[in-house]
Every structure is written in C-alpha cells, then in structure tokens.
Design a protein around this motif. Structure first.
Motif, PDB file in Angstrom:
ATOM      1  N   ASP A 185      -2.618  -7.222  10.213  1.00  0.00           N
ATOM      2  CA  ASP A 185      -2.235  -6.982   9.446  1.00  0.00           C
ATOM      3  C   ASP A 185      -2.434  -6.794   8.054  1.00  0.00           C
ATOM      4  O   ASP A 185      -2.060  -5.424   6.960  1.00  0.00           O
ATOM      5  CB  ASP A 185      -0.289  -7.618   9.574  1.00  0.00           C
ATOM      6  CG  ASP A 185      -0.265  -7.332  10.525  1.00  0.00           C
ATOM      7  OD1 ASP A 185      -0.664  -6.551  11.313  1.00  0.00           O
ATOM      8  OD2 ASP A 185       0.550  -8.285  11.221  1.00  0.00           O
ATOM      9  N   SER A 186      -2.872  -7.650   7.856  1.00  0.00           N
ATOM     10  CA  SER A 186      -3.086  -8.484   6.127  1.00  0.00           C
ATOM     11  C   SER A 186      -4.050  -7.022   5.601  1.00  0.00           C
ATOM     12  O   SER A 186      -3.963  -6.729   4.443  1.00  0.00           O
ATOM     13  CB  SER A 186      -3.816  -9.637   5.828  1.00  0.00           C
ATOM     14  OG  SER A 186      -4.245  -9.981   6.579  1.00  0.00           O
ATOM     15  N   PRO A 187      -5.314  -6.264   6.506  1.00  0.00           N
ATOM     16  CA  PRO A 187      -6.262  -5.075   5.829  1.00  0.00           C
ATOM     17  C   PRO A 187      -4.662  -4.188   5.770  1.00  0.00           C
ATOM     18  O   PRO A 187      -4.767  -3.311   4.550  1.00  0.00           O
ATOM     19  CB  PRO A 187      -6.809  -4.481   6.826  1.00  0.00           C
ATOM     20  CG  PRO A 187      -7.155  -6.004   7.956  1.00  0.00           C
ATOM     21  CD  PRO A 187      -5.618  -6.748   7.653  1.00  0.00           C
ATOM     22  N   VAL A 188      -4.040  -4.233   6.406  1.00  0.00           N
ATOM     23  CA  VAL A 188      -2.947  -3.196   6.191  1.00  0.00           C
ATOM     24  C   VAL A 188      -2.231  -2.746   5.094  1.00  0.00           C
ATOM     25  O   VAL A 188      -1.985  -2.600   3.710  1.00  0.00           O
ATOM     26  CB  VAL A 188      -2.202  -2.336   7.190  1.00  0.00           C
ATOM     27  CG1 VAL A 188      -1.317  -1.327   6.169  1.00  0.00           C
ATOM     28  CG2 VAL A 188      -2.448  -2.111   8.161  1.00  0.00           C
ATOM     29  N   ALA A 189      -1.817  -4.049   4.887  1.00  0.00           N
ATOM     30  CA  ALA A 189      -0.637  -4.958   3.198  1.00  0.00           C
ATOM     31  C   ALA A 189      -2.139  -4.313   1.848  1.00  0.00           C
ATOM     32  O   ALA A 189      -1.009  -4.200   1.436  1.00  0.00           O
ATOM     33  CB  ALA A 189      -0.608  -6.046   4.049  1.00  0.00           C
ATOM     34  N   ALA A 190      -3.109  -5.239   1.703  1.00  0.00           N
ATOM     35  CA  ALA A 190      -4.227  -4.628   1.314  1.00  0.00           C
ATOM     36  C   ALA A 190      -4.159  -3.574   0.606  1.00  0.00           C
ATOM     37  O   ALA A 190      -3.779  -3.022  -0.340  1.00  0.00           O
ATOM     38  CB  ALA A 190      -5.135  -5.526   0.972  1.00  0.00           C
ATOM     39  N   LEU A 191      -4.179  -2.134   1.185  1.00  0.00           N
ATOM     40  CA  LEU A 191      -4.490  -0.921   1.447  1.00  0.00           C
ATOM     41  C   LEU A 191      -3.041   0.159   0.752  1.00  0.00           C
ATOM     42  O   LEU A 191      -3.147  -0.289   0.037  1.00  0.00           O
ATOM     43  CB  LEU A 191      -4.687  -0.369   2.638  1.00  0.00           C
ATOM     44  CG  LEU A 191      -5.331   0.941   1.799  1.00  0.00           C
ATOM     45  CD1 LEU A 191      -6.509   0.921   1.713  1.00  0.00           C
ATOM     46  CD2 LEU A 191      -4.706   2.439   3.346  1.00  0.00           C
ATOM     47  N   ARG A 192      -1.950  -1.351   1.556  1.00  0.00           N
ATOM     48  CA  ARG A 192      -1.038  -0.061   1.137  1.00  0.00           C
ATOM     49  C   ARG A 192      -0.433  -0.767  -0.869  1.00  0.00           C
ATOM     50  O   ARG A 192      -0.390  -0.180  -1.750  1.00  0.00           O
ATOM     51  CB  ARG A 192       0.572  -0.954   1.702  1.00  0.00           C
ATOM     52  CG  ARG A 192       0.891  -0.517   2.860  1.00  0.00           C
ATOM     53  CD  ARG A 192       1.433   0.341   3.221  1.00  0.00           C
ATOM     54  NE  ARG A 192       2.308   1.173   2.644  1.00  0.00           N
ATOM     55  CZ  ARG A 192       2.125   2.459   3.024  1.00  0.00           C
ATOM     56  NH1 ARG A 192       1.329   2.779   4.335  1.00  0.00           N
ATOM     57  NH2 ARG A 192       2.677   3.358   2.395  1.00  0.00           N
TER      58      ARG A 192
END
Ligand code: ATP
Ligand code: MG
Length: 378
Positions: A185-192
C-alpha cells in the motif's frame, strides 16, 4: 531533427499558478531526460517543446517522459515552417512512405494571430495529401490522423499521440514524508501524492537486528522505482526494535500496534520538520486491518501536529494492487519480509482505542527519552 510536443494538463493553469506549473514541468522534463539527447526544453505557445539531437535515445526519452506528472499527452513530431505552402509539402514527404486508405488532418493553433483558421489549414493540407496519395478524407474513422500544431515561428506535425500521466508537476505542491513499510500500500500512496505535485521523502522503520535486513533492502528497491517519477530523494532507515521492546515491556499487549504507530508518526514528524516537509503520508485504507479503524486512525493521527494524508483511504485492496502492478512496485512488495510490526504482535489488538485511553497508557514509559534517542538524526 525530431522534437517532442508536450501538452500539459490545462486544469491547473489558472492565474498565477501557470508560470510556476510550466517552469516546474520544464525543469522536471529536463531532469528526467538528462543525458538522452534533449537539447532544449522550451515553453512555446502553450506547449513544451523538447528539441532532440539527431542521435537522441528516443525509446528511453519516451519512457522517461511518460513518467513525468503534469502531462496530458505528448508526441514525437517533425518541424516545418508555419507557411502553409511549405508545411503541406513537408507533411506530404512525411506520409509518403506510410500505407493508408483514409486520413484526417487535425490542426490546432498555439498562435492565435496566425492569418488562417485551423480549418483552413486542415483543408489546404488535406487537399494536397489527397491529391498526391489518392487516400480519401474520413473525419470519423480515419486510418491515419495527422496532427498539426501551428506556433508563432514554426509548425509541428505528427501521427501518434501518447497519453501522459496527468496530475501536477512534482514540486508544485511542496514536500511530504511517506511512511514506507515495504508492503503493497504505502508505495502506491507515495505515488498518488507525487501525482498531486508533492515531492516525497521516505521513512522506513525496521527491527534489525531483531529481524532480518530484508525490509530495508525492499524499501531501497521500492524507492528506486518511485524516484523514477520524481527527483531522487532521501530514504531514512530508522531502527525501531528497541522502541518496540520498551512498549512491550511497559504497556498492555492489545495496545502495541497503536503505540508503535504513534511512535512512528512522532519520529516521522520530527523528520518532516527538519526537512521542511508539510505533511505525512501513510498507506492506510479504511478497515483493512485493526489499526485502520476510524477510532484507531484518530488515535494515531493525534500523535502528529502535521496533517497525516491517506490517499488510499477509500480504496479496496484489489484497486490498490492494480495500481501497484501499474507502477511496478507490486513484485517487490510481495517478497516475504519481516515487518517490524509483526514483532511481538498481540493475538487480539484493540480495534477501537481512544486518545484518553492511549495517553494514559503512554504515561507508563518515557516517550521523550525514547524519541530523543532517535532524533539525533543527521
Ligand atoms: P502497507 O501495505 O503499506 O504495509 P498495510 O495494509 O500492510 O500497509 P499496515 O502494515 O497496518 O497496513 O501499515 C499502515 C501504514 O503504516 C503503512 O501503509 C505505512 O504507511 C505505515 N507503516 C507501517 N509499517 C511501517 C514501517 N515499518 N515503516 C514505515 N511505515 C510503516
Ligand atoms: Mg504492512
């Protein structure tokens, strides 16, 4: 010589933001394509034009540009004079070796003082191509669309429009700190958040030497992928095992996860303050695990005076996984590791904590002392 014509997202271009947006985008494009044969990046008639040297590494340029936020679409283009008589010959030379039975011309003007309308140009160039090739004009389902863009001193034309990422140029919304766990999850959050113009730095908490170094290696690889969408940024690796031991020794088991998280948030906030970042990011999605109930989110967030942004809060796991696959982080995230939060995990974690309850529990250990151990950050 080839060029790239870049159309930015129009939506963000109101008023005073415009120069900031365009300059940042141009800088980011220069940075992303460094060493690949881009001679200039210029702002021209509401587009950004990249001028390529003859042996530019076009495939790599394409890949890099497609990861720059703030772009609606882009195209590899040829340049000609904007004199329609010269232009129509150049376009014809360009399509001569292509096979097509029907076509359409789509002209746009970035230079409104141009003496002809876009439709005039469509008609004149279209008639010339039709006569020379025998192909017919089809405005609805053409085999080939020829895009023409008229600027003040030049014209560009191309046949393939490549979609961009959309979003805002990284750097136009300020800096944020992402708590990066090594999970999905957290890598996707960073990208968003990058997509909304934030530059992101990363903090990872690990329990080495109580656990393996795997999670640190994973986040290193994740950051490398994420940094393809922004400029290289920092990754703080914070040893967290001793803090966890302290919590385990001094608080009831069911509160451990919330207490771990509150300590993570405090340390991340201190890093954010030092780095002049404006917010924290986590990969929380509502209800996914026990620490992600509204009650526990409230208790955890209370440990920070900076806003804690959770771009995935309303997303399903399957949606998040799809995005992780799209970014290329999924394969790394699923490599088994030992997350520090799995250390001393209780059987029945508290699902609904309150701030008062947790503050009482935290009186059982010296938070200031613990924090000070970790805030001697260089
Ligand atoms: P993820 O897939 O990002 O690990 P998750 O669904 O597994 O998320 P949790 O493990 O409960 O959920 O973590 C929630 C969020 O807390 C993470 O998305 C991350 O932002 C932060 N976090 C959790 N563990 C760590 C860690 N070891 N280091 C840094 N941040 C962490
Ligand atoms: Mg996790």
């Amino acid at each position: 010589m080839r060029h790239i014509v870049i159309h930015y997202q129009e939506i963000a271009l109101k008023g005073k933001n415009r120069p900031l947006f365009v300059n940042k985008l141009r800088d980011n494009l220069k940075y992303a394509t460094e060493g690949l044969g881009v001679k200039h990046a210029r702002d021209q008639g509401g587009r950004i034009i990249l001028d390529l040297v003859p042996d530019a590494r076009e495939e790599l340029v394409r890949e890099r540009v497609s990861k720059v936020f703030g772009i609606a679409n882009f195209a590899f283009a040829c340049k000609a004079s904007n004199d329609v008589e010269v232009l129509k010959e150049a376009v014809l030379r360009h399509v001569r070796d292509k096979v097509f039975k029907s076509f359409r011309i789509s002209t746009k003007r970035g230079y409104k003082e141009y003496p002809m309308t876009s439709m005039d140009v469509d008609r004149i160039v279209g008639a010339h191509i039709k006569e020379a090739t025998g192909a017919k004009v089809d405005l609805t389902h053409p085999e080939l669309t020829l895009f023409i863009e008229i600027l003040s001193k030049e014209a560009f034309f191309y046949t393939e429009k490549i979609p961009g990422q959309g979003g805002l140029p990284v750097g136009t919304s300020g800096k944020v700190v992402c708590l990066l766990s090594g999970g999905i999850d957290s890598p996707v959050a960073a990208l968003r958040m990058m997509k909304r113009g934030c530059s992101v730095l990363f903090v990872h908490f690990h329990a080495y030497p109580y656990q393996s170094k795997m999670s640190q290696e994973k986040v290193g690889d994740l950051v490398e992928i994420l940094n393809q969408y922004q400029r290289a940024s920092k990754l703080y690796l914070i040893p967290f095992g001793d803090i966890q031991k302290e919590i385990v020794l001094n608080a009831p088991a069911k509160y451990r996860v919330v207490l771990y998280r509150r300590m993570m948030i405090r340390i991340a906030e201190a890093i954010a303050r030092k780095e002049k970042a404006l917010a924290l990011i986590t990969g929380d999605s509502l209800g996914q695990v026990s620490s992600q109930t509204l009650e526990n989110i409230t208790t955890i967030e209370n440990a920070s005076t900076l806003p804690v942004l959770r771009p995935l809060i309303g997303m399903d796991k399957s949606e998040i996984m799809d995005q992780a696959r799209g970014i290329g982080t999924y394969e790394i995230s699923i490599i088994p590791d030992q997350d520090c939060c799995q250390l001393f995990i209780p059987k029945n974690p508290a699902v609904k904590t309150s701030i008062e309850e947790i503050e009482k529990v935290e009186k059982g250990f010296d938070i200031e002392k613990l924090l000070n151990q970790y805030l001697l950050l260089k």
